[in-house]
Scaffold this active site. Structure first.
Site, mmCIF file in Angstrom:
data_model
loop_
_atom_site.group_PDB
_atom_site.id
_atom_site.type_symbol
_atom_site.label_atom_id
_atom_site.label_comp_id
_atom_site.label_asym_id
_atom_site.label_seq_id
_atom_site.Cartn_x
_atom_site.Cartn_y
_atom_site.Cartn_z
ATOM 1 N N SER A 138 -48.761 -24.733 42.247
ATOM 2 C CA SER A 138 -48.465 -25.038 43.645
ATOM 3 C C SER A 138 -47.013 -24.810 44.026
ATOM 4 O O SER A 138 -46.692 -24.850 45.221
ATOM 5 C CB SER A 138 -48.854 -26.491 43.953
ATOM 6 N N GLU A 192 0.789 -1.228 0.000
ATOM 7 C CA GLU A 192 0.000 0.000 0.000
ATOM 8 C C GLU A 192 0.822 1.280 0.000
ATOM 9 O O GLU A 192 0.353 2.308 -0.494
ATOM 10 C CB GLU A 192 -0.921 0.000 1.225
#
Length: 848
Positions: free
Chosen positions: A487, A91
């Protein structure tokens, strides 16, 4: 003549000087014009790139990742030189020499482009940083000028390595990977240090066009660009000619080509546990912090217990579903015209493209390829095709009934009655004596459920399963499903009673009750539809007697019961409705297990958590669950340390003896009550309670030892009756039992320490009568009584009727039935509840 040439030269020089000055002036004007109002480049010195967050188990194993951009920030001094050199060569070969933009590189690129070559080197790494961070990606002269201006400014602000660090961590490299570290994992399942020269060069080739250099679809172009980078590295002196030549000859082998297993494949598939962490952390810290903040999250999960919970719940759900004998059809289908039984590559490709659950241990996705008279040939996704193929015998699936057009169920008569070519189903291998026997059909159950296990001392969630399969349904029934606990809520009613004048020997009448409501008269019943007369409250909880519970709640007051339910976190704002005493309100399994953990630890508040600790990207702790003080834990040398002491700092929300008494009763429920046939045989001295709502639409079991509390819930997502034989004790209790055998594999029966401040007495379990301390036998119960807690020596003890004044003189024997009990009338009218505690719209008769 000489004078003439001197005049010409002077004229040209003057114009050249003037032109140069004008050009310089123009550049100054341009740079001044475009240099105004540019973004603040100095912010990059403080820049924190979006970084993925990771979740780890207690053993430090990676469990999951969350990110918008998959980026793992790596400081520049931890990035290998070879990686830096590859990207610089690809680059910006003059990166360490220029001041932000590279005139030589630009000139070289222009010359090369004029000769028909590719344009390269026009943007430096610094310019790319400015474009990626502060500018748009449009291709315009204006953006280029701004890019150069900002690049020169950045070079004056940051060191070269700081700029390179930003670049190598920010750059997009395809496959949703940002930065070199994430890309190394995504393409090669390696760390940066493990990459070869050819692999590093491929990564460096990607910034130009990551989508156009796919390692499989555009392999030739990808290798060509990779080799160009290798040549540049050789030209720049970073590698030798021999190294470059060897790297250029390497094949391009990546995760995408199947050469390596993906890094994510080393993690378990996402499940309910990590997804719930995501949900809770998003609520606490926000989505941005979770998905971009680079958090390190230490989860509370115990992998062994998590596997045990998932397996136990799946087996319980599948067992019930098989019992319904209903064939639910294929999970999905593949167009039969696309399938050829002999084209293995073709059907494998078609099957792999289907979104089917792949997180069910032991299950394999399969596609029906051929249908015979007694079997179907199947292609199995992750199983090698043998010479004859794989077959599913019809004898394995003829248990299933098909639903006809009229909605009625009918028996299947042959394989083609059940299957079509292209059906995608699930199978698992059946073995006998360790050898493969046959393939067996499996289907995702219609029923769903949840399971939670929690440390009773700290609230750390050790296991959580929110359904049969996360990949088939992400809805978490452990934390998100609001269901009636039935319950399993009753212990909170009894706890309120024990703290408000009751003792374990208190007698409560089990007799008919009628309640006037806006919808009519409500006549709650016991599950057996029988009445049992006076009995100690222990019997009421052990045997899950509805009518005794209602009388206790009425006597204590529903406002008091509601206060206890809210204190334990079962409900937030519980209404004073008598039906809530039987669990008619809605809550979550997560809350119920947390509440039971407070019984187990002696009445200390538990704050449930799925996370031990959260650290930010810099390693600073920003959340820690455990704030207990550790005494003598800071000695500089291990040999100098004394035994550390961890002091609890939890709030006490219940009397310690009350918690012990509730636990004693719930131990009786396990050994003699509604879970005696499932959890009782384990002989682990556990406590627990079942729960079953009206028409068995929801079934529960929550149980605990002193160390661990765990609970199970089952039911259809759209509440539907489960059948006459469905109870918490028959469906959920076996799931708990399977799990707790793993959780307590190396432990003996639970030991429950006795709290100070009380004394033991002997009573008759049948009548509540005080017995001599020497009494023994199956009917003798040893009860722990608080100092000063009311008991009566001899007789029945205190009798509570709950305000109805009916049935107090009914003798205690199991033969009492509906017909044998006369309704008691007061002043000529049937006794009803006062107007304050109304029933509401939910009928709760028959909860068990």
């Amino acid at each position: 003549m000489i004078r003439f040439f001197l005049n010409i030269f002077g004229f040209l020089f003057s114009w050249l000087a003037i032109g140069s000055l004008m050009g310089i002036g123009a550049l100054i004007v341009i740079f001044y014009y475009y240099g105004r109002d540019l973004p603040d480049h100095e912010q990059l010195a403080r820049y924190e790139p979006p970084t993925l967050s990771r979740i780890y188990s207690g053993e430090g194993l990676l469990m999951d990742e969350f990110a918008r951009e998959r980026r793992i920030f790596t400081p520049i001094d931890e990035i290998p030189d070879l990686v830096k050199q590859a990207f610089i060569s690809a680059e910006d070969k003059n990166f360490y020499d220029h001041l932000g933009f590279d005139p030589r590189g630009i000139a070289s690129a222009v010359v090369e482009a004029s000769r028909g070559g590719r344009l390269r080197g026009a943007s430096t790494i610094t310019q790319q940083v400015m474009k990626n961070f502060l500018l748009s990606g449009d291709r315009s002269g204006e953006r280029k000028i701004k890019e150069i201006i900002l690049a020169t400014r950045l070079e004056a602000t940051l060191e070269k390595d700081q700029i390179l660090e930003l670049y190598l961590n920010e750059i997009f490299l395809g496959q949703n990977s940002y930065g070199v570290t994430a890309a190394a994992q995504e393409y090669f399942a390696k760390s940066l240090e493990e990459l070869t020269l050819s692999e590093v060069a491929y990564l460096a080739a990607l910034p130009k066009a990551p989508s156009s250099l796919h390692p499989v679809r555009e392999k030739e172009d990808a290798i060509a660009r990779r080799n160009y980078v290798i040549s540049e590295m050789r030209q720049n002196g970073y590698v030798t000619a021999e190294q470059a030549e060897q790297a250029r000859n390497d094949d391009l082998l990546t995760v995408q080509s199947g050469a390596f297993p993906s890094a994510r494949s080393k993690m378990p598939p996402r499940d309910y546990f990590t997804d719930e962490i995501r949900r809770q952390l998003s609520a606490d810290f926000g989505d941005d912090m979770l998905f971009t903040g680079g958090l390190s999250v230490r989860a509370t999960v115990d992998p062994t217990l998590q596997d045990a919970a998932a397996r136990a719940l799946r087996e319980g759900l599948e067992k019930y579903d098989r019992g319904t004998r209903i064939y639910r059809g294929p999970f999905t289908t593949i167009d039969a015209e696309q399938l050829d039984a002999e084209d293995e590559i073709g059907w494998r490709r078609a099957l792999s493209a289907k979104r089917v659950p792949r997180d069910i241990d032991g299950w394999h996705a399969a596609v029906v390829l051929e249908i015979g008279e007694s079997s179907v040939r199947i292609g199995i996704e992750d199983v090698v095709e043998d010479e004859d193929g794989h077959y599913l015998p019809f004898s394995d699936v003829n248990w299933a009934r098909l639903r006809g057009d009229n909605g009625r169920l009918r028996e299947a008569s042959s394989p083609d009655d059940m299957f079509d070519i292209g059906d995608v189903i699930f199978v698992r291998a059946i073995t006998e004596d360790g050898e493969f026997s046959r393939w067996s059909y499996r289907q995702i159950p219609g029923i769903q459920g949840g399971f939670v296990a929690m440390d009773t001392q700290t609230g750390r969630v050790l296991a959580m399963q929110g359904g049969f399969s996360y990949q088939s349904s992400v809805f978490n029934r452990a934390t998100q499903a609001q269901r009636q606990p039935g319950s399993s809520f009753k212990p909170f009613v009894y706890a309120a009673a024990l703290d408000n004048g009751y003792s374990p020997s208190t007698i409560v009448v089990d007799a008919p009750i009628e309640v006037a409501t806006a919808q009519g008269v409500w006549r709650p019943q016991n599950a057996s539809e029988r009445f049992y007369g006076p009995a100690p409250i222990r019997t009421g909880l052990e045997q899950s007697r509805n009518l005794m519970t209602i009388r206790i709640a009425q006597d204590v007051g529903m406002d008091t019961v509601a206060e206890y339910a809210e204190r334990f976190g079962v409900y937030e704002n519980m209404p004073d409705l008598i039906s809530y005493s039987l669990g008619a309100g809605e809550t979550t399994l997560y809350k119920m297990v947390s509440a039971y953990a407070m019984f187990a630890n002696g009445g200390l508040r538990v704050e449930p958590t799925l996370v031990d600790r959260v650290q930010d990207r810099f390693g600073r702790t920003i959340f820690r669950h455990d704030h207990r003080e550790c005494i003598d834990c800071q000695a500089p040398y291990l040999s100098a340390a004394v035994d550390p002491e961890v002091r609890p700092n939890a709030e006490r929300i219940m009397d310690e003896i009350t918690a012990y008494q509730i636990t004693s009763m719930l131990r009786g429920a396990v050994s003699r009550g509604t879970s005696a046939s499932t959890v009782g045989p384990l002989q682990l001295n556990l406590a627990g309670k079942t729960g079953t709502t009206n028409d068995s639409k929801d079934v529960w079991f929550v149980g605990y030892s002193p160390r661990i509390a765990a609970g199970c819930f089952m039911g259809y997502d759209n509440p539907t009756p489960l059948g006459a034989s469905a109870f918490g004790g028959t469906l959920c209790a076996p799931v708990f039992a399977d799990f707790i055998k793993t959780a307590m594999a190396d432990e003996g029966p639970a030991d429950w320490p006795t709290p100070p401040g009380g004394y033991f007495i002997k009573i008759s379990r049948a009548t509540g009568q005080r017995l001599p301390d020497s009494a023994t036998g199956p009917d003798v119960q040893s009860e722990y009584i608080k100092d000063g807690q009311h008991t009566v020596v001899g007789g029945y003890g205190q009798t509570v009727d709950g305000g109805w004044r009916m049935g107090a003189d009914i003798p205690l024997y199991d033969g009492v039935s509906n017909a044998a009990v006369e309704r008691v009338q007061v002043e000529g009218e049937t006794r009803v509840l006062p107007s304050n505690p109304s029933l509401g719209s939910i009928s709760s008769g028959g909860l068990y």
